[in-house]
Scaffold this motif. Structure first.
Motif, mmCIF file in Angstrom:
data_model
loop_
_atom_site.group_PDB
_atom_site.id
_atom_site.type_symbol
_atom_site.label_atom_id
_atom_site.label_comp_id
_atom_site.label_asym_id
_atom_site.label_seq_id
_atom_site.Cartn_x
_atom_site.Cartn_y
_atom_site.Cartn_z
ATOM 1 N N ARG A 1 45.718 54.487 66.501
ATOM 2 C CA ARG A 1 45.276 55.280 65.355
ATOM 3 C C ARG A 1 46.223 56.449 65.097
ATOM 4 O O ARG A 1 46.611 56.723 63.962
ATOM 5 C CB ARG A 1 43.856 55.785 65.617
ATOM 6 C CG ARG A 1 43.211 56.500 64.453
ATOM 7 C CD ARG A 1 41.878 57.082 64.876
ATOM 8 N NE ARG A 1 41.168 57.654 63.752
ATOM 9 C CZ ARG A 1 40.188 57.044 63.092
ATOM 10 N NH1 ARG A 1 39.811 55.833 63.429
ATOM 11 N NH2 ARG A 1 39.567 57.654 62.102
ATOM 12 N N ARG B 1 42.979 41.824 62.201
ATOM 13 C CA ARG B 1 41.799 41.594 63.028
ATOM 14 C C ARG B 1 42.226 40.893 64.300
ATOM 15 O O ARG B 1 43.278 40.245 64.346
ATOM 16 C CB ARG B 1 40.766 40.753 62.286
ATOM 17 C CG ARG B 1 40.165 41.433 61.074
ATOM 18 C CD ARG B 1 39.223 40.510 60.335
ATOM 19 N NE ARG B 1 38.800 41.098 59.076
ATOM 20 C CZ ARG B 1 38.230 40.409 58.086
ATOM 21 N NH1 ARG B 1 38.008 39.108 58.230
ATOM 22 N NH2 ARG B 1 37.877 41.020 56.978
ATOM 23 N N ARG C 1 35.955 45.639 67.158
ATOM 24 C CA ARG C 1 35.366 46.431 66.078
ATOM 25 C C ARG C 1 36.120 47.747 65.896
ATOM 26 O O ARG C 1 36.413 48.167 64.778
ATOM 27 C CB ARG C 1 33.886 46.704 66.360
ATOM 28 C CG ARG C 1 32.963 45.524 66.080
ATOM 29 C CD ARG C 1 31.527 45.988 65.965
ATOM 30 N NE ARG C 1 31.070 46.630 67.199
ATOM 31 C CZ ARG C 1 30.407 46.017 68.181
ATOM 32 N NH1 ARG C 1 30.132 44.724 68.069
ATOM 33 N NH2 ARG C 1 30.025 46.678 69.265
ATOM 34 N N GLY C 2 36.439 48.402 67.016
ATOM 35 C CA GLY C 2 37.180 49.652 66.935
ATOM 36 C C GLY C 2 38.572 49.469 66.361
ATOM 37 O O GLY C 2 39.064 50.315 65.598
ATOM 38 N N GLU D 1 39.586 47.160 64.194
ATOM 39 C CA GLU D 1 39.487 46.949 62.749
ATOM 40 C C GLU D 1 39.071 48.245 62.043
ATOM 41 O O GLU D 1 39.561 48.555 60.952
ATOM 42 C CB GLU D 1 38.482 45.835 62.458
ATOM 43 C CG GLU D 1 38.426 45.417 61.009
ATOM 44 C CD GLU D 1 37.536 44.204 60.782
ATOM 45 O OE1 GLU D 1 37.280 43.888 59.607
ATOM 46 O OE2 GLU D 1 37.092 43.592 61.774
ATOM 47 N N ARG D 2 38.180 48.996 62.670
ATOM 48 C CA ARG D 2 37.695 50.237 62.063
ATOM 49 C C ARG D 2 38.825 51.255 61.871
ATOM 50 O O ARG D 2 38.822 52.024 60.900
ATOM 51 C CB ARG D 2 36.586 50.828 62.929
ATOM 52 C CG ARG D 2 35.873 52.026 62.291
ATOM 53 C CD ARG D 2 34.588 52.365 63.032
ATOM 54 N NE ARG D 2 34.833 52.658 64.432
ATOM 55 C CZ ARG D 2 34.374 51.928 65.452
ATOM 56 N NH1 ARG D 2 33.642 50.833 65.216
ATOM 57 N NH2 ARG D 2 34.628 52.270 66.705
ATOM 58 N N ASN D 3 39.784 51.259 62.782
ATOM 59 C CA ASN D 3 40.919 52.170 62.645
ATOM 60 C C ASN D 3 41.571 52.060 61.271
ATOM 61 O O ASN D 3 41.852 53.069 60.614
ATOM 62 C CB ASN D 3 41.973 51.877 63.721
ATOM 63 C CG ASN D 3 41.765 52.674 64.988
ATOM 64 O OD1 ASN D 3 41.004 53.625 65.024
ATOM 65 N ND2 ASN D 3 42.469 52.283 66.049
ATOM 66 N N HIS E 1 40.394 50.769 58.415
ATOM 67 C CA HIS E 1 39.503 51.167 57.320
ATOM 68 C C HIS E 1 39.403 52.689 57.221
ATOM 69 O O HIS E 1 39.470 53.259 56.122
ATOM 70 C CB HIS E 1 38.121 50.553 57.530
ATOM 71 C CG HIS E 1 38.052 49.091 57.258
ATOM 72 N ND1 HIS E 1 37.639 48.574 56.044
ATOM 73 C CD2 HIS E 1 38.349 48.018 58.041
ATOM 74 C CE1 HIS E 1 37.686 47.251 56.085
ATOM 75 N NE2 HIS E 1 38.115 46.888 57.287
ATOM 76 N N GLU E 2 39.232 53.342 58.354
ATOM 77 C CA GLU E 2 39.039 54.789 58.332
ATOM 78 C C GLU E 2 40.315 55.533 57.962
ATOM 79 O O GLU E 2 40.267 56.544 57.248
ATOM 80 C CB GLU E 2 38.503 55.254 59.682
ATOM 81 C CG GLU E 2 37.084 54.758 59.946
ATOM 82 C CD GLU E 2 36.504 55.222 61.268
ATOM 83 O OE1 GLU E 2 35.304 54.990 61.477
ATOM 84 O OE2 GLU E 2 37.253 55.801 62.089
#
Length: 203
Positions: A109, A132, A143-144, A146-148, A150-151
């Motif tokens: 990140r 992914r 999940r973490g 992929e979330r990186n 998006h956020e």
């Protein structure tokens, strides 16, 4: 997961660095963008360059992708690269190798944030291309991971393609024998997947 604004800061870039003619798209990616095991002209980046030449004459594409590149490698290179190329648009397609190696999510990140910050610091628009992971890396990690993407896209207000391989991910025949890298026949689908988001940035 909270991100401090400092994560987006990069090494100082001279104020005189501005996009220069011709307007340039700089692609910062890994093997997925470096046409791994293919002729360079077969890759989705080269196919995108051809489309840009037809639809938006006068633009050029510089592909700075390196097979095996991690976000740490990208973060270490990007300041010098944007100063050299002076891009108007930067496509960041990195992170897959971090995930496949199980590298710490906060590090990935932070590196992506630094790259976005460096690109925006020279006035470039950014297209962040996400990835992914297969489920065998564990639910929390995948999940973490992929979330990186998006956020960060939301935090820095970048253009965003959530998953580069979306159009081919479920079709095994469109991958090389390693089951990781798309075939030459799959590259046009990747180009077409990225194109609508990229074209909006080509003012």
């Amino acid at each position: 997961m909270l991100v401090l604004p400092a994560l987006g800061q990069a090494a100082p870039i001279p104020a005189t660095v501005q996009p220069q003619a011709p307007p340039t798209v700089l692609v910062f990616g890994d093997s997925l963008s470096a046409a791994y095991n293919l002729e360079a002209a077969q890759g989705w980046v080269a196919l995108t360059e051809q489309r840009i030449a037809q639809a938006h004459p006068g633009w050029r594409v510089v592909n700075a992708s390196i097979s095996g590149e991690t976000t740490a490698g990208g973060a270490s290179r990007i300041v010098a690269e944007v100063a050299r190329v002076r891009p108007s648009v930067v496509i960041i397609e990195l992170g897959a190798n971090d995930g496949l190696r199980g590298l710490p999510l906060p590090d990935t990140r932070r590196n992506l944030a630094r790259m976005i910050g460096a690109a925006q610091g020279v006035g470039a628009k950014v297209l962040l291309v996400g990835m992914r992971l297969p489920p065998n890396y564990g639910a929390a990690y995948t999940r973490g991971f992929e979330r990186n993407f998006h956020e960060l896209a939301a935090l820095f207000e970048t253009a965003f393609v959530p998953f580069l391989l979306e159009p081919i991910a479920r079709d095994r025949s469109r991958f090389q024998s390693d089951n990781l890298h798309p075939t030459a026949q799959a590259q046009p689908a990747l180009r077409d997947h990225v194109w609508p988001v990229l074209e909006e940035l080509l003012d």
